[in-house]
Design a protein around this motif. Structure first.
Motif, PDB file in Angstrom:
ATOM      1  N   ARG A  27      -0.976  44.953  -7.657  1.00 52.00           N
ATOM      2  CA  ARG A  27      -0.839  44.243  -8.933  1.00 52.00           C
ATOM      3  C   ARG A  27       0.477  44.564  -9.641  1.00 52.00           C
ATOM      4  NH1 ARG A  27      -5.865  43.969  -6.920  1.00 52.00           N
ATOM      5  NH2 ARG A  27      -6.972  45.435  -8.213  1.00 52.00           N
ATOM      6  N   LEU A  49       3.419  42.278  -8.278  1.00 51.93           N
ATOM      7  CA  LEU A  49       3.299  40.826  -8.269  1.00 51.93           C
ATOM      8  C   LEU A  49       4.454  40.148  -9.002  1.00 51.93           C
ATOM      9  CD1 LEU A  49      -0.490  40.278  -9.058  1.00 51.93           C
ATOM     10  CD2 LEU A  49       0.677  39.751  -6.913  1.00 51.93           C
ATOM     11  N   LEU A  87      -8.414  36.101 -10.754  1.00 49.71           N
ATOM     12  CA  LEU A  87      -7.317  36.975 -11.170  1.00 49.71           C
ATOM     13  C   LEU A  87      -7.718  37.810 -12.385  1.00 49.71           C
ATOM     14  CD1 LEU A  87      -4.187  34.656 -10.778  1.00 49.71           C
ATOM     15  CD2 LEU A  87      -4.982  36.435  -9.218  1.00 49.71           C
ATOM     16  N   ALA A 110      -5.286  41.073 -12.692  1.00 50.23           N
ATOM     17  CA  ALA A 110      -3.946  40.687 -12.236  1.00 50.23           C
ATOM     18  C   ALA A 110      -3.242  39.893 -13.330  1.00 50.23           C
ATOM     19  CB  ALA A 110      -4.042  39.843 -10.967  1.00 50.23           C
ATOM     20  N   PRO A 136      -3.625  43.380 -17.249  1.00 56.81           N
ATOM     21  CA  PRO A 136      -4.515  44.480 -16.885  1.00 56.81           C
ATOM     22  C   PRO A 136      -4.817  45.367 -18.071  1.00 56.81           C
ATOM     23  CG  PRO A 136      -2.294  44.864 -16.038  1.00 56.81           C
ATOM     24  CD  PRO A 136      -2.309  43.495 -16.627  1.00 56.81           C
TER      25      PRO A 136
END
Length: 266
Positions: free
Chosen positions: A178, A181, A205, A210, A266
């Motif tokens: 994560r 990304l 997600l 994420a 997150p």
């Protein structure tokens, strides 16, 4: 600004391929080299579709940005069940030729990728599989659940095939680091037949924690929608690339009153 078509031999596909490109005017935006935006078409179109059906050339004319629109046929940007190495063609041959022949900067921090429908799936696939290559993904009206559909034998093969398992975006998102990304942006029209694909991927997600931005807007699976909202994903890419003043240049506006967006972190 200049534009044209480039032909080259793809080692991965063992045949000639082509792409449209838009180059900025150095007198207008300053000297290069520039970052590069790889923009992918849908399954019902070809690499000319973005130029023919949208004002993409107008939206980028004041930006220090090269746009490359490759021909991916109906491959979903994967190494297909039938053995066509389209993923390899995109991340090795295409990027290699672009960075050899055009005034573009190399490196993850200078590459972004986006697309619509099949190309939205493909751009998310490339972002999840190759986070070391792209710093931003922008996907519209995307067929995120394509590998789970019984159709699409041309690319994925029969249900349960290796190509379907290897290119399942939901599994790829679970396996992804994560922290590594790209900046993920995707949207869909509320009257689009692919809306549930997008809602499901957004929820997935979110459950993974994420980071991503997801939005729904009025509209269907058509060029009126994509011409409007490519300007928003273009502004998203420019933020990731550090191109200042890109919101107004790209035509980014405030969301419509009946639009809704969610940003998950997150």
């Amino acid at each position: 600004m200049s534009y044209g078509t480039f032909h080259f031999l793809s080692a991965a596909l063992q045949r000639h391929q082509q792409f449209h490109f838009i180059l900025p005017d150095p007198a207008r935006v300053g000297p290069g080299p520039y970052p590069c935006f790889y923009l992918i078409h849908g399954a019902s179109d070809d690499f000319s579709a973005w130029m023919v059906n949208t004002g993409i050339w107008r939206y980028v004319r004041d930006l220090p940005l090269v746009v490359v629109m490759p021909d991916v046929e109906r491959s979903f940007c994967i190494n297909t069940h039938s053995g066509q190495q389209f993923e390899e063609y995109l991340v090795r041959d295409l990027v290699g030729w672009v960075e050899h022949a055009f005034p573009v900067k190399g490196g993850r921090e200078n590459r972004v990728v986006g697309g619509l429908s099949m190309g939205g799936y493909g751009s998310m696939l490339l972002g999840l599989k190759h986070p070391d290559m792209f710093c931003s993904v922008g996907a519209h009206s995307s067929a995120f659940s394509a590998p789970a559909s019984p159709e699409r034998w041309e690319a994925f093969g029969p249900p349960g095939s290796e190509a379907r398992r290897e290119n399942d975006l939901f599994l790829l998102a679970e396996q992804a680091d994560r922290a590594a990304l790209p900046a993920l942006f995707f949207d869909c029209g509320v009257d689009d037949f692919l809306i549930q694909h997008n809602r499901d991927f957004h929820s997935h997600l979110e459950s993974l924690g994420a980071p991503h931005h997801y939005a729904e807007h009025p509209g269907a699976h058509d060029w009126e929608y994509w011409d409007l909202h490519i300007r928003e994903s273009l502004a998203h890419h420019c933020r990731a690339l550090g191109i200042t003043g890109a919101g107004s240049a790209a035509g980014e506006g405030n969301p419509r009153p009946d639009s809704r967006a969610a940003t998950a972190r997150p």
